[in-house]
Design an enzyme around this catalytic site. Structure first.
Site, PDB file in Angstrom:
ATOM      1  N   LYS A  52       8.372   3.036 -11.544  1.00  0.00           N
ATOM      2  CA  LYS A  52       8.294   4.379 -10.946  1.00  0.00           C
ATOM      3  C   LYS A  52       9.698   4.891 -10.621  1.00  0.00           C
ATOM      4  CE  LYS A  52       3.691   3.412  -9.187  1.00  0.00           C
ATOM      5  NZ  LYS A  52       2.858   2.832  -8.133  1.00  0.00           N
ATOM      6  N   GLN A  96       3.302   1.262  -1.924  1.00  0.00           N
ATOM      7  CA  GLN A  96       2.603   0.513  -2.966  1.00  0.00           C
ATOM      8  C   GLN A  96       1.510  -0.355  -2.343  1.00  0.00           C
ATOM      9  OE1 GLN A  96       3.094   0.879  -6.253  1.00  0.00           O
ATOM     10  NE2 GLN A  96       1.623  -0.699  -6.826  1.00  0.00           N
ATOM     11  N   ASP A 119       0.320  10.311  -3.613  1.00  0.00           N
ATOM     12  CA  ASP A 119      -0.807   9.516  -4.131  1.00  0.00           C
ATOM     13  C   ASP A 119      -2.130  10.280  -3.980  1.00  0.00           C
ATOM     14  OD1 ASP A 119      -0.292   6.935  -5.207  1.00  0.00           O
ATOM     15  OD2 ASP A 119       0.224   6.158  -3.218  1.00  0.00           O
TER      16      ASP A 119
HETATM   17  N1  GUN Z   1      -1.554   0.094  -6.334  1.00  0.00           N
HETATM   18  C1  GUN Z   1      -2.244   0.183  -7.492  1.00  0.00           C
HETATM   19  N2  GUN Z   1      -2.380   1.471  -7.881  1.00  0.00           N
HETATM   20  C2  GUN Z   1      -1.736   2.212  -6.942  1.00  0.00           C
HETATM   21  C3  GUN Z   1      -1.527   3.612  -6.788  1.00  0.00           C
HETATM   22  O1  GUN Z   1      -1.966   4.444  -7.588  1.00  0.00           O
HETATM   23  N3  GUN Z   1      -0.815   3.988  -5.685  1.00  0.00           N
HETATM   24  C4  GUN Z   1      -0.342   3.084  -4.787  1.00  0.00           C
HETATM   25  N4  GUN Z   1       0.316   3.556  -3.731  1.00  0.00           N
HETATM   26  N5  GUN Z   1      -0.527   1.780  -4.900  1.00  0.00           N
HETATM   27  C5  GUN Z   1      -1.219   1.350  -5.978  1.00  0.00           C
END
Ligand code: GUN
Length: 297
Positions: A52, A96, A119
């Site tokens: 990311k 995350q 998110d």
């Molecule tokens: N862990 C797995 N998928 C995601 C996501 O889309 N966002 C976040 N913050 N954590 C994740």
């Protein structure tokens, strides 16, 4: 001929458009900033976060990465979020998941300013989506919606089956397909581990979104001829490879491809779209917070 849906290509086009809008924002002195927060030593989470950050760099978004010791008290993470909420150069915040067991995930999601919640997991943003007035759409289902649109897959009037009811994918996916809006207007069925006769529901589906987290759970024998099959799964299964594992989706690709009209591969399908939609949401957050109008792609 089955169409193989190229998520890498659609995501690359979207990143180009996002980079262009980032330049437009720069003319107003705004540089979008995305903060990623990692409170984990899980290698998969570490990899996702570093990807990311790399994506941010590619499109000109400022990536800010914060690590919180997984053994630190939960309050340390909550205060980290407060600090990021207060920073003018941080427009989007992503913590995350999963977070360690001693941290309350719900508190984490509520603590993020809804205007920085790229998110789309804050209850306010979940509520807005369900109410048909979305602000930040969760990245994976939004990416799926963009992929369907890119390949002219008609959702209006389609029978769509979402396999999986997670907060991150299944539930928001169902809501997006249900919206009275472009990319919606489908008749949506959500299936999960307690669904009886999954086969009968899949058999009728024009669009299948597999997001159950179960390796190769859906196979070709369950599908309607010509269905569009979107595979959200990324499962590590033991294999005789250098790494000792391989990545497979929730769909048995080879048998499904024989029946489907269009199908996403794993990798190279939904994954790149999820990452691109995070950049999209960050761009949108920055434009809102600085009140600069940009034409979102
Ligand atoms: N862990 C797995 N998928 C995601 C996501 O889309 N966002 C976040 N913050 N954590 C994740």
């Amino acid at each position: 001929m089955t169409t193989v849906i190229d998520g890498e290509a659609v995501a690359a086009d979207l990143r180009t458009e996002i980079a262009d809008r980032v330049e437009t924002l720069a003319e107003s002195g705004v540089k979008p900033g995305l903060a990623t927060v990692l409170m984990s030593t899980d290698p998969a989470s570490e990899t996702y976060v570093s990807m990311k950050q790399r994506d941010c760099e590619e499109v000109g978004i400022e990536g800010i990465h914060v690590e919180v010791d997984p053994d630190a008290p939960a309050e340390t993470l909550y205060e980290t979020i407060d600090d990021l909420n207060a920073r003018d150069d941080v427009h989007g915040i992503l913590v995350q998941l999963p977070v360690p067991d001693h941290v309350d995930k719900r508190t984490v999601l509520r603590r993020i300013d809804p205007e920085k919640d790229v998110d789309g997991f804050h209850p306010e943003n979940v509520g807005r989506l369900v109410a048909g007035d979305p602000l930040f759409k969760p990245c994976t289902p939004h990416g799926v919606q963009k992929l369907l649109a890119a390949y002219d897959v008609e959702t209006e009037g389609a029978d769509a089956v979402v396999v999986g009811r997670s907060d991150i994918v299944g539930k928001p996916m169902a809501n997006l397909l249900l919206q009275k809006a472009p990319g919606g207007n489908a008749t949506v069925t959500v299936c999960h581990s307690r669904t009886t006769d999954l086969e009968a529901r899949l058999e009728a589906a024009d669009i299948v979104v597999a997001a159950a987290g179960l390796p190769e759970f859906v196979d070709g024998s369950m599908l309607k001829e010509g269905a569009t099959v979107i595979d959200v799964g990324i499962n590590r299964v033991e294999a005789d490879t250098e790494r000792g594992y391989e990545l497979v989706g929730d769909v048995d690709y080879d048998s499904a491809k024989e029946v489907a009209g269009a199908i996403t591969p794993v990798p190279g399908g939904v994954g790149p779209m999820t990452r691109a939609m995070l950049l999209y949401n960050t761009l949108m957050a920055a434009s809102r917070q600085h009140d600069v109008d940009i034409d979102l792609p």
